[in-house]
Design a protein around this motif. Structure first.
Motif, short mmCIF file in Angstrom:
data_model
loop_
_atom_site.label_atom_id
_atom_site.label_comp_id
_atom_site.label_asym_id
_atom_site.label_seq_id
_atom_site.Cartn_x
_atom_site.Cartn_y
_atom_site.Cartn_z
N MET A 132 0.85 -1.19 0.00
CA MET A 132 0.00 0.00 0.00
C MET A 132 0.88 1.24 0.00
O MET A 132 2.09 1.15 0.20
CB MET A 132 -0.90 0.00 1.24
N VAL A 133 0.27 2.38 -0.22
CA VAL A 133 0.97 3.65 -0.09
C VAL A 133 1.26 3.85 1.40
O VAL A 133 0.38 3.70 2.24
CB VAL A 133 0.12 4.82 -0.62
N ALA A 134 2.52 4.13 1.73
CA ALA A 134 2.90 4.24 3.14
C ALA A 134 4.21 5.01 3.27
O ALA A 134 4.94 5.20 2.30
CB ALA A 134 3.04 2.86 3.76
N ASN A 135 4.50 5.40 4.51
CA ASN A 135 5.79 6.00 4.86
C ASN A 135 6.67 4.91 5.45
O ASN A 135 6.19 4.10 6.26
CB ASN A 135 5.61 7.10 5.89
N VAL A 136 7.94 4.90 5.08
CA VAL A 136 8.89 3.97 5.68
C VAL A 136 9.34 4.56 7.01
O VAL A 136 9.87 5.67 7.05
CB VAL A 136 10.11 3.72 4.76
N ILE A 137 9.11 3.83 8.10
CA ILE A 137 9.53 4.30 9.42
C ILE A 137 10.90 3.74 9.78
O ILE A 137 11.79 4.46 10.20
CB ILE A 137 8.51 3.89 10.50
N SER A 139 0.87 3.87 7.68
CA SER A 139 -0.16 4.34 6.77
C SER A 139 -1.43 4.60 7.57
O SER A 139 -1.84 3.75 8.37
CB SER A 139 -0.42 3.30 5.68
N MET A 140 -2.02 5.75 7.39
CA MET A 140 -3.25 6.13 8.07
C MET A 140 -3.14 5.94 9.59
O MET A 140 -4.02 5.37 10.23
CB MET A 140 -4.44 5.35 7.50
N LYS A 176 16.07 -0.99 -1.02
CA LYS A 176 15.66 0.03 -1.98
C LYS A 176 15.01 1.26 -1.35
O LYS A 176 14.63 2.18 -2.06
CB LYS A 176 14.68 -0.58 -3.00
N VAL A 177 14.87 1.26 -0.01
CA VAL A 177 14.21 2.38 0.68
C VAL A 177 15.01 2.81 1.89
O VAL A 177 15.86 2.05 2.38
CB VAL A 177 12.77 2.00 1.12
N VAL A 227 6.41 5.22 -0.10
CA VAL A 227 6.37 4.17 -1.11
C VAL A 227 4.95 4.03 -1.64
O VAL A 227 3.98 4.33 -0.96
CB VAL A 227 6.87 2.82 -0.55
N GLN A 228 4.87 3.56 -2.86
CA GLN A 228 3.60 3.29 -3.52
C GLN A 228 3.35 1.79 -3.54
O GLN A 228 4.30 0.99 -3.44
CB GLN A 228 3.61 3.83 -4.96
#
Length: 78
Positions: free
Chosen positions: A13-18, A39-40, A58-59, A65-66
């Motif tokens: 899902m679309v999210a932020n890498v923590i 995410s959310m 890769k992150v 990320v998408q």
């Protein structure tokens, strides 16, 4: 000469890498956490589905990320 098998761990899902929980050359087993996404306002652990050695990350923390983006690549254990 046998070809090495590579596994890609993808964002679902679309999210932020923590947090990235692994480093290149780390050995992981199926079920080990490799990243923590947000995410959310929910934290989502990303687990490896395969055993292997981390060949690429890769992150980095802070990335957005998408769905379908590659997070980590593994080379299968022999």
């Amino acid at each position: 000469m046998a070809r090495e098998q590579t596994f890609r761990i993808l964002a679902e899902m679309v999210a932020n890498v923590i947090v990235v929980e692994v480093a290149v050359d780390d050995e992981v087993t199926a079920g080990d956490p490799v990243c923590l996404l947000e995410s959310m306002k929910m934290e989502i652990p990303v687990l490896s589905e395969h055993a292997g050695v981390v060949s690429a990350i890769k992150v980095t923390p802070g990335d957005v990320v998408q769905e379908g983006d590659v997070l980590v690549e593994l080379t299968a254990l022999r």
